[in-house]
Motif scaffolding. Structure first.
Motif, PDB file in Angstrom:
ATOM      1  N   GLY A 143      29.741   2.346  30.851  1.00 29.90           N
ATOM      2  CA  GLY A 143      30.291   2.451  29.506  1.00 29.90           C
ATOM      3  C   GLY A 143      30.285   1.136  28.748  1.00 29.90           C
ATOM      4  N   LEU A 144      29.662   0.104  29.316  1.00 32.71           N
ATOM      5  CA  LEU A 144      29.596  -1.182  28.630  1.00 32.71           C
ATOM      6  C   LEU A 144      28.714  -1.053  27.385  1.00 32.71           C
ATOM      7  CD1 LEU A 144      30.696  -4.090  29.199  1.00 32.71           C
ATOM      8  CD2 LEU A 144      28.400  -4.637  30.006  1.00 32.71           C
ATOM      9  N   GLU A 145      29.250  -1.459  26.251  1.00 30.20           N
ATOM     10  CA  GLU A 145      28.533  -1.344  24.977  1.00 30.20           C
ATOM     11  C   GLU A 145      28.201  -2.736  24.453  1.00 30.20           C
ATOM     12  OE1 GLU A 145      31.392   0.701  22.646  1.00 30.20           O
ATOM     13  OE2 GLU A 145      31.239   2.580  23.792  1.00 30.20           O
ATOM     14  N   VAL A 146      26.980  -2.905  24.022  1.00 32.38           N
ATOM     15  CA  VAL A 146      26.526  -4.188  23.481  1.00 32.38           C
ATOM     16  C   VAL A 146      26.004  -3.956  22.072  1.00 32.38           C
ATOM     17  CG1 VAL A 146      24.847  -6.047  23.694  1.00 32.38           C
ATOM     18  CG2 VAL A 146      25.978  -5.156  25.741  1.00 32.38           C
ATOM     19  N   GLU A 147      26.632  -4.621  21.115  1.00 32.44           N
ATOM     20  CA  GLU A 147      26.188  -4.539  19.721  1.00 32.44           C
ATOM     21  C   GLU A 147      25.425  -5.815  19.382  1.00 32.44           C
ATOM     22  OE1 GLU A 147      27.960  -3.960  15.176  1.00 32.44           O
ATOM     23  OE2 GLU A 147      29.264  -4.652  16.799  1.00 32.44           O
ATOM     24  N   LEU A 148      24.151  -5.661  19.044  1.00 31.64           N
ATOM     25  CA  LEU A 148      23.329  -6.788  18.615  1.00 31.64           C
ATOM     26  C   LEU A 148      23.424  -6.896  17.101  1.00 31.64           C
ATOM     27  CD1 LEU A 148      20.102  -6.164  20.747  1.00 31.64           C
ATOM     28  CD2 LEU A 148      22.189  -7.407  21.394  1.00 31.64           C
ATOM     29  N   LEU A 149      23.857  -8.048  16.620  1.00 29.90           N
ATOM     30  CA  LEU A 149      23.988  -8.298  15.192  1.00 29.90           C
ATOM     31  C   LEU A 149      22.875  -9.225  14.727  1.00 29.90           C
ATOM     32  CD1 LEU A 149      27.834  -8.861  14.981  1.00 29.90           C
ATOM     33  CD2 LEU A 149      26.593  -6.969  13.944  1.00 29.90           C
ATOM     34  N   TYR A 150      22.239  -8.870  13.629  1.00 28.22           N
ATOM     35  CA  TYR A 150      21.183  -9.674  13.027  1.00 28.22           C
ATOM     36  C   TYR A 150      21.527  -9.889  11.552  1.00 28.22           C
ATOM     37  CZ  TYR A 150      18.443  -8.059  17.060  1.00 28.22           C
ATOM     38  OH  TYR A 150      18.006  -7.762  18.328  1.00 28.22           O
ATOM     39  N   GLY A 151      21.494 -11.127  11.104  1.00 24.96           N
ATOM     40  CA  GLY A 151      21.633 -11.427   9.693  1.00 24.96           C
ATOM     41  C   GLY A 151      20.330 -11.999   9.168  1.00 24.96           C
ATOM     42  N   VAL A 152      19.872 -11.506   8.050  1.00 17.45           N
ATOM     43  CA  VAL A 152      18.613 -11.963   7.459  1.00 17.45           C
ATOM     44  C   VAL A 152      18.920 -12.668   6.148  1.00 17.45           C
ATOM     45  CG1 VAL A 152      16.339 -11.288   6.622  1.00 17.45           C
ATOM     46  CG2 VAL A 152      17.394 -10.020   8.514  1.00 17.45           C
ATOM     47  N   ILE A 159      16.942 -16.058  10.381  1.00 17.55           N
ATOM     48  CA  ILE A 159      17.483 -14.853  11.000  1.00 17.55           C
ATOM     49  C   ILE A 159      18.554 -15.293  11.986  1.00 17.55           C
ATOM     50  CG2 ILE A 159      17.000 -12.860  12.476  1.00 17.55           C
ATOM     51  CD1 ILE A 159      14.151 -12.854  11.360  1.00 17.55           C
ATOM     52  N   THR A 160      19.751 -14.763  11.823  1.00 17.46           N
ATOM     53  CA  THR A 160      20.842 -15.102  12.730  1.00 17.46           C
ATOM     54  C   THR A 160      21.087 -13.953  13.700  1.00 17.46           C
ATOM     55  OG1 THR A 160      22.599 -14.197  11.322  1.00 17.46           O
ATOM     56  CG2 THR A 160      21.918 -16.484  10.923  1.00 17.46           C
ATOM     57  N   ARG A 161      21.657 -14.311  14.846  1.00 15.51           N
ATOM     58  CA  ARG A 161      21.961 -13.300  15.860  1.00 15.51           C
ATOM     59  C   ARG A 161      23.318 -13.592  16.497  1.00 15.51           C
ATOM     60  NH1 ARG A 161      16.861 -11.938  19.654  1.00 15.51           N
ATOM     61  NH2 ARG A 161      18.472 -10.543  20.476  1.00 15.51           N
ATOM     62  N   ALA A 162      24.034 -12.536  16.799  1.00 13.74           N
ATOM     63  CA  ALA A 162      25.278 -12.633  17.568  1.00 13.74           C
ATOM     64  C   ALA A 162      25.424 -11.322  18.321  1.00 13.74           C
ATOM     65  CB  ALA A 162      26.482 -12.876  16.665  1.00 13.74           C
ATOM     66  N   VAL A 163      26.315 -11.311  19.294  1.00  9.41           N
ATOM     67  CA  VAL A 163      26.462 -10.151  20.176  1.00  9.41           C
ATOM     68  C   VAL A 163      27.940  -9.844  20.351  1.00  9.41           C
ATOM     69  CG1 VAL A 163      26.026  -9.234  22.485  1.00  9.41           C
ATOM     70  CG2 VAL A 163      24.316 -10.706  21.385  1.00  9.41           C
ATOM     71  N   ARG A 164      28.281  -8.560  20.239  1.00  8.31           N
ATOM     72  CA  ARG A 164      29.621  -8.096  20.591  1.00  8.31           C
ATOM     73  C   ARG A 164      29.510  -7.182  21.803  1.00  8.31           C
ATOM     74  NH1 ARG A 164      30.725  -6.974  14.707  1.00  8.31           N
ATOM     75  NH2 ARG A 164      31.897  -8.780  13.928  1.00  8.31           N
ATOM     76  N   VAL A 165      30.284  -7.474  22.830  1.00  7.40           N
ATOM     77  CA  VAL A 165      30.306  -6.668  24.042  1.00  7.40           C
ATOM     78  C   VAL A 165      31.655  -5.967  24.106  1.00  7.40           C
ATOM     79  CG1 VAL A 165      30.084  -6.665  26.546  1.00  7.40           C
ATOM     80  CG2 VAL A 165      28.802  -8.332  25.187  1.00  7.40           C
ATOM     81  N   ARG A 166      31.610  -4.656  24.286  1.00  9.01           N
ATOM     82  CA  ARG A 166      32.850  -3.857  24.347  1.00  9.01           C
ATOM     83  C   ARG A 166      32.880  -3.065  25.642  1.00  9.01           C
ATOM     84  NH1 ARG A 166      34.381   1.388  23.189  1.00  9.01           N
ATOM     85  NH2 ARG A 166      36.557   1.627  22.494  1.00  9.01           N
ATOM     86  N   ASN A 167      34.047  -3.063  26.261  1.00 11.03           N
ATOM     87  CA  ASN A 167      34.227  -2.263  27.465  1.00 11.03           C
ATOM     88  C   ASN A 167      34.597  -0.845  27.056  1.00 11.03           C
ATOM     89  OD1 ASN A 167      34.796  -1.136  29.927  1.00 11.03           O
ATOM     90  ND2 ASN A 167      36.439  -2.566  30.470  1.00 11.03           N
ATOM     91  N   GLY A 168      33.613   0.030  27.077  1.00 15.02           N
ATOM     92  CA  GLY A 168      33.843   1.441  26.745  1.00 15.02           C
ATOM     93  C   GLY A 168      34.118   2.296  27.961  1.00 15.02           C
TER      94      GLY A 168
END
Length: 726
Positions: A143-152, A159-168
């Protein structure tokens, strides 16, 4: 800028001159297919060839297809434990003790504007065209969720990148590694450029061809460090300053970091960059999430210089904040190298009076104004004014400085404490120290535990009281040691792996409060000079003291390396006394001024102790800098030579965005008998325009392609000349 081809399951990010592409394959793996010059269209996944490779295992769902392996596929965010033996982007200990993470595509969204990160610095979209892409990946077993964020940010090719990891899932998860960016290159041979060095030798460019294996650079010091910088470049072997492909990646973070570059058995290259996994373990209870620092990427097919200039524009205008980000900074004088701890109000006023007579605009009082601070051994943490040195406090001194027509600035080191201090005697547990172990000192001081809210409140209360006690226009925020004995009395044993990162978040929280409450105060970052010169600090401090090494000849190298990512407007640079305190070298006052004019410009000496001729030179330097500051701080920066290779001379130039003006600096190198006459080829001019140089008119094409013959000067002499389009 962000386009989804539903038929091909392909997402394309486009900037003014670049294209970045990814694709969801038939198994749900998010493949990285392209990052390079802008394309008109097309699916670049055709470059990925599936083959049966020995010892490259195959996912269960592909059945008997032995040509499909995560070990050989370019991925947007690499998994762990499921057949990809290259560097993982994320590693987690799940409830059953497994470290396997298998991420598959779930959905994505696109919205206008640039995302922000709570509690973390990040580029913003003011005045530019920007979009945000969010891609959700999920591990179906945990259930581990990884959101990849990209800013243009289209105009900067950023191009920027960041990651949010959520324990689902239903059980706790311990994050042990989580990168901010993963870049896979399916083919090609590359060079790696990093910025290494040491205290007083910061940001020395190191370029090497990649060979099979993993090359790791980073910091475990709790800060980005003097020894390595959180900025790396991958480029083709033949890439030069002015031609060729290169990919620059900067981490917007001020703590321990790690960059891994892996060149594989199949000549693929993978770059990961993020928080250093050393002593990092972040517990996520069900429903909790963790956000990584941001990484910023620029691709250039016009060489390293163009890449640098794109970073410079983006950092100056869309990372730095507040009223000072695009203004000329006050020309200041700092008393540290003149007096060290040995000063009082009369000595400070004496230095200020001499400086005011030649046009210096600010007097900065450095270390030693508080507590029992007469040396390195006492006083840090006690931010009460030393009344013996400064009778009546900061107010009377600041007003005397103002009466001279100058502003007043102050040095602080809020993150530290001495054992010989009232603060430490009252709260010894507020300093990092491991129970039962002897402490490790650095510069005879300890590090305050900024993970604790009461410590952060104490620091902010003292900063607020200090800034409200007198008209203070500038703060130099220093940090003079690396973190050791990293253990917090406020966290349980199983969460000690969070302390390094929580410390950095604490620094950011205090700096953000300072920014919000005192927006007009110019804050300069410092860590023994350049030990925390990174994009994270620049979000809060629009300039950083570049190095404690103020030797002009040494500074040529330091400022050269710094320019690979960071703009001149962020570089704290001063003229200091000679012989230099670190190197013992003496160079002319003019040379020291020319080098310091490559940054924010100021002085680090007692002007009462120089000759009348040198005093007149100082006056001239200040007048000239006032006339061309917009070129230095807002212009395009061009490296004309490499001080690590070029012995005869070092040169650089600043060019107005409309190419109407330019400023060139030249410093001669080691002198030799019967020297060769140096020839300088300029850059960035309009080849179809004419320019006046020292009363003579030359074509822009002549100056760039033919070059300008320089006079033969003595060792360490300097030239600085203006160009104006006619």
């Amino acid at each position: 800028m962000i386009f989804f081809d539903e038929r091909r399951n392909m997402i394309t990010l486009s900037t003014a001159a670049t294209t970045y592409q990814m694709k969801v394959d038939s198994t749900g793996v998010l493949l990285h297919t392209y990052y390079g010059p802008r394309l008109r269209g097309g699916d670049l996944s055709n470059r990925i060839v599936h083959e049966d490779r020995g010892f490259s295992p195959n996912p269960y769902e592909v059945g008997k297809d032995r040509t499909y392996s995560l070990d050989t596929l370019p991925q947007e965010y690499s998994s762990c434990g499921v057949g990809d033996f290259r560097q993982p982007s994320v590693e987690a200990s799940c409830g059953n003790g497994s470290h396997t993470v298998d991420l598959r595509y779930v959905r994505h969204t696109v919205r206008e504007g640039k995302y922000a990160l709570e509690g973390l610095p990040a580029f913003y979209d003011e005045g530019v065209t920007a979009q945000t892409l969010s891609v959700e990946l999920r591990d179906s077993c945990t259930g581990l969720e990884v959101e990849l964020l990209y800013g243009v940010l289209e105009e900067y090719d950023l191009i920027t990148r960041a990651v949010r990891v959520r324990n689902g899932g239903q059980t706790p998860v311990e994050l042990e590694r989580v990168s901010s960016v993963c870049l896979d290159f399916p083919v090609g041979e590359h060079d790696l450029i990093t910025l290494g060095g040491a205290y007083a030798r910061e940001r020395e460019p190191v370029r090497m061809p990649l060979t099979q294996g993993v090359h790791t650079v980073g910091s475990v010091r709790g800060s980005s460090s003097h020894q390595q910088n959180p900025f790396v470049v991958l480029c083709d072997h033949e890439t030069t300053e002015d031609a060729g492909r290169c990919w620059g990646v900067a981490l917007v973070y001020s703590g321990s970091f790690q960059a891994n570059t892996e060149y594989t058995q199949f000549h693929e290259t993978r770059l990961t960059l993020g928080i250093n996994p050393f002593h990092f373990c972040w517990t996520l209870q069900p429903g909790e999430s963790f956000t990584t620092p941001e990484a910023a990427m620029v691709f250039s097919c016009e060489g390293l210089g163009h890449m640098s200039r794109q970073f410079h524009r983006a950092i100056r205008l869309n990372l730095c904040r507040g009223p000072w980000k695009d203004q000329r900074r006050p020309i200041l004088i700092n008393n540290w190298e003149a007096t060290m701890f040995d000063f009082d109000a009369e000595k400070i006023c004496s230095i200020a009076k001499a400086a005011s007579q030649v046009g210096v605009e600010m007097m900065v009082m450095d270390d030693g104004w508080f507590g029992k601070r007469n040396d390195d051994f006492a006083g840090l943490g006690d931010w009460n004014v030393n009344q013996t040195k400064l009778p009546g406090g900061l107010g009377p001194l600041a007003h005397r400085i103002e009466e001279m027509g100058m502003k007043f600035g102050l040095w602080v080191e809020p993150e530290m404490v001495n054992e010989d201090s009232d603060l430490y005697r009252a709260h010894p547990d507020w300093a990092f120290q491991v129970p039962g172990r002897p402490m490790t000192r650095g510069r005879s001081q300890l590090v305050l535990d900024l993970t604790r809210a009461e410590v952060r409140q104490y620091i902010m209360d003292n900063l607020r009281a200090t800034l409200n006690s007198a008209p203070i226009s500038y703060v130099k925020w220093d940090m003079n040691r690396s973190l050791t004995d990293v253990w917090s009395a406020a966290l349980p044993a199983q969460r000690q792996g969070e302390v390094y990162h929580r410390y950095v978040l604490g620094v950011y929280e205090i700096l953000e409060m300072l920014h919000q409450e005192f927006p007009q105060v110019l804050v300069e970052g410092c860590s023994g000079g350049g030990g925390r010169f990174d994009c994270g600090m620049l979000y809060y401090t629009p300039q950083i003291w570049c190095s404690d090494n103020t030797d002009a000849i040494e500074r040529l190298r330091i400022q050269y390396g710094t320019s690979f990512c960071y703009p001149c407007s962020t570089v704290g640079a001063h003229v200091s006394a000679v012989p230099n305190g670190l190197t013992g070298r003496s160079v002319p006052m003019q040379t020291r001024g020319v080098v310091a004019a490559g940054g924010t410009f100021g002085y680090e000496l007692d002007l009462n102790e120089i000759t009348p001729e040198e005093m007149e030179e100082v006056r001239t330097q200040i007048q000239h800098f006032r006339s061309c500051w917009d070129l230095v701080l807002r212009g395009d920066y061009y490296r004309l030579s490499d001080p690590f290779r070029q012995e005869a001379f070092n040169a650089w130039m600043h060019v107005a965005p409309d190419k109407s003006r330019a400023l060139v600096g030249v410093v001669m190198g080691v002198g030799h008998a019967n020297p060769i006459r140096p020839l300088l080829r300029l850059k960035g001019l309009d080849p179809n325009a004419d320019y006046k140089v020292n009363g003579e008119v030359y074509g822009g094409d002549q100056l760039m392609y033919g070059g300008l013959a320089l006079p033969i000067l003595q060792e360490y002499q300097a030239l600085q000349f203006d160009l104006e389009r006619v």
